[in-house]
Write an enzyme that holds these catalytic residues in place. Structure first.
Site, PDB file in Angstrom:
ATOM      1  N   SER A   1     -10.328  12.369 -31.246  1.00 40.41           N
ATOM      2  CA  SER A   1     -10.454  13.800 -30.992  1.00 40.41           C
ATOM      3  C   SER A   1     -10.076  14.594 -32.237  1.00 40.41           C
ATOM      4  O   SER A   1     -10.708  14.463 -33.272  1.00 40.41           O
ATOM      5  CB  SER A   1      -9.600  14.186 -29.780  1.00 40.41           C
ATOM      6  OG  SER A   1      -9.773  15.539 -29.431  1.00 40.41           O
TER       7      SER A   1
ATOM      8  N   ASP B   1     -15.586  17.590 -27.467  1.00 41.28           N
ATOM      9  CA  ASP B   1     -15.294  17.898 -26.062  1.00 41.28           C
ATOM     10  C   ASP B   1     -14.448  19.163 -25.946  1.00 41.28           C
ATOM     11  O   ASP B   1     -14.083  19.560 -24.831  1.00 41.28           O
ATOM     12  CB  ASP B   1     -14.636  16.716 -25.347  1.00 41.28           C
ATOM     13  CG  ASP B   1     -13.229  16.404 -25.829  1.00 41.28           C
ATOM     14  OD1 ASP B   1     -12.819  16.935 -26.876  1.00 41.28           O
ATOM     15  OD2 ASP B   1     -12.544  15.606 -25.153  1.00 41.28           O
TER      16      ASP B   1
ATOM     17  N   ASP C   1     -14.720  15.022 -31.566  1.00 41.40           N
ATOM     18  CA  ASP C   1     -15.665  14.359 -30.661  1.00 41.40           C
ATOM     19  C   ASP C   1     -16.413  15.344 -29.779  1.00 41.40           C
ATOM     20  O   ASP C   1     -17.119  14.945 -28.861  1.00 41.40           O
ATOM     21  CB  ASP C   1     -14.953  13.310 -29.806  1.00 41.40           C
ATOM     22  CG  ASP C   1     -13.992  13.915 -28.806  1.00 41.40           C
ATOM     23  OD1 ASP C   1     -13.309  14.886 -29.144  1.00 41.40           O
ATOM     24  OD2 ASP C   1     -13.913  13.398 -27.672  1.00 41.40           O
TER      25      ASP C   1
END
Length: 486
Positions: free
Chosen positions: A102, A249, A247
């Site tokens: 992340s 998200d 990533d």
């Protein structure tokens, strides 16, 4: 001592602790857990995706190897956003493993797990840990004995259907007339963002592409990222700026002046644009959600997408309409089908960056208002958040426990900020002061950090209260200079 730790739907830690057996072993344990739990009966496929950090291709190879050992068919999806991988897995009713750390630095990485039913929950996490503990010498010897791993026979383009999902729902004129700056850095969605914006009628201006991984955090912003946004805003070319974490998200949106929107503000604007009236969000999101008028019902949870997903499931069981979940970091989860202008968007109950980015930009076009005016009209209050880095749980845990349980210590600790009023122990400790201002401390579930969230009457008061909160925690921990940049 290993740095590996389960957090939001997966495992994270230092690359040096993930390489080799750990990545292989935890992937093998996840797939064996699926078999024990009866979750892999419909499909023996496992989709494998990764972000753009330097260690991700190597770790993805270990995941593929574990899938082959476990009797699954690995499908290579390459570098792809986590929500795109999750969407493809849901459509195939297959498992998925995303190699990503992340927003954390390049010396760290992680594994994010999806069962064929979607993002794993806390019960699955316990099952994975149990399966990992059960791995034996035979498994280790088999891992060490194999010199080469067969490459997946099948590859899958998970990005194109993800782009089409939003292009079809919003339509070709949704962003017509907007010029949008894209901070590309090392986001795995940097090309996808450009494709989506172009399909929806916006003009994109790209900035800051990097072949070196940059740990962009959408919640605790790095000073250098904020400085770049202000610099680009000074050109006067763009109506807004967008980006994501590594990533994709978690979204990052900034107005024409380069001022970054809070994640919960992004969530409220998205909910309003999509007419979603049931909001599920952690206790770290602003109390403005309840008074904004956007939501018909609000459910509060602990921090972490598994808790938000559980809250959305409870809302669905209760028959509540238009369910959406979001976190203070901006990650948005679509809990039920959304409908607009005769078009439908199926639920995607995992954190997504592209949907809130597009929905907020489309709200600008629909209301013919600049982004700053949309935010002002929402009356979302003033909040701020930051973190102390390198604070392991063995240090943050005792402090939080004492603040929670020792009334005298709590009063003395907060004396510099005000009189303690109400307290909330749902996740860490959230204190409402006599002034109505709030200070919330909690340990990060993904990194050795102590996070601090505040709400106050205005922006300057919020920044002052946040600075006090960080200094007070540092003093109580006997530290100095531990504040993370951003």
């Amino acid at each position: 001592m290993s740095s590996l730790k389960f957090g939001t739907s997966g495992l994270r830690g230092l690359v040096t602790d993930l390489r080799g057996w750990p990545s292989y072993g935890y992937s093998l344990a996840f797939l064996r857990h699926l078999d024990v739990a009866g979750l892999a009966r419909a499909s023996r496929q496992v989709l494998v995706g990764r972000d753009l950090r330097s260690s991700s291709p190597e770790i993805a190879g270990l995941v593929v190897a574990a899938a082959q050992t476990a009797g699954f068919e690995p499908i290579d999806c390459g570098a792809v956003p986590t929500p795109a991988l999750a969407l493809a897995a849901l459509e195939r009713k297959a498992a998925a493993i995303m190699v990503t750390g992340s927003h954390i630095p390049d010396d760290r990485n992680g594994l994010k797990f999806y069962s064929p039913a979607g993002e794993i929950g806390k019960a699955d996490e316990a099952g994975i840990l149990e399966a990992f503990a059960a791995l034996g010498e035979r498994d280790l010897l088999e891992f060490e004995a194999r010199e080469e791993w067969q490459r997946p026979a099948e590859t899958l383009d998970a990005a194109s259907p993800y782009v089409e999902r939003y292009a079809a729902f919003f339509g070709p004129a949704a962003l017509s007339g907007l010029t949008v700056g894209i901070y590309e850095h090392s986001s795995v969605a940097r090309d996808i963002l450009g494709d989506v914006l172009a399909r929806l009628g916006a003009e994109a201006v790209v900035y800051g592409r990097s072949e070196r991984f940059i740990p962009v955090d959408t919640e605790a912003h790095r000073p250098e990222d904020l400085a770049l946004l202000r610099e680009w805003a000074g050109e006067g070319r763009c109506d807004a700026f967008v980006s994501t974490d590594g990533d994709a998200d978690r979204p990052l949106l900034a107005d024409a002046a380069g001022k970054v929107l809070r994640g919960d503000v992004v969530g409220m604007l998205t909910a309003r644009h999509l007419n979603l009236s049931t909001i599920v969000t952690p206790v770290t999101s602003s109390s403005a959600i309840e008074r904004s008028g956007v939501a018909g019902a609000v459910r509060r949870t602990k921090v972490g997408s598994p808790f938000v997903i559980a809250g959305m499931a409870e809302a669905a069981e209760a028959g509540e309409p238009g369910i959406v979940g979001f976190e203070a970091n901006g990650g948005l989860l679509l809990g039920s089908k959304a409908e607009r202008a005769g078009r439908a968007l199926d639920a995607l109950p995992t954190r997504d960056a592209v949907l809130p980015i597009v929905a907020v930009l489309a709200e600008m076009v629909e209301r013919a208002m600049p982004l700053a005016a949309l935010v002002d009209g929402l009356d979302a209050g003033f909040a701020a958040a930051h973190r102390l880095k390198e604070v392991p749980a063995i240090e943050s845990g005792p402090l939080l426990a004492r603040l929670s349980d020792d009334e005298r210590f709590r009063s003395e600790f907060f004396a510099g900020a005000g009189e303690v009023g109400a307290i909330d122990r749902l996740d860490g400790l959230r204190v409402t002061l006599g002034s109505g201002e709030t200070v919330h401390y909690r340990a990060s579930g993904n990194a050795p950090e102590l996070r601090c969230y505040v709400e106050a009457a205005d922006a300057e008061a919020a920044e002052r209260l946040l600075a006090w909160g960080l200094r007070a925690a540092e003093a109580a921990l006997g530290r100095s200079g531990a504040i993370a940049g951003g």
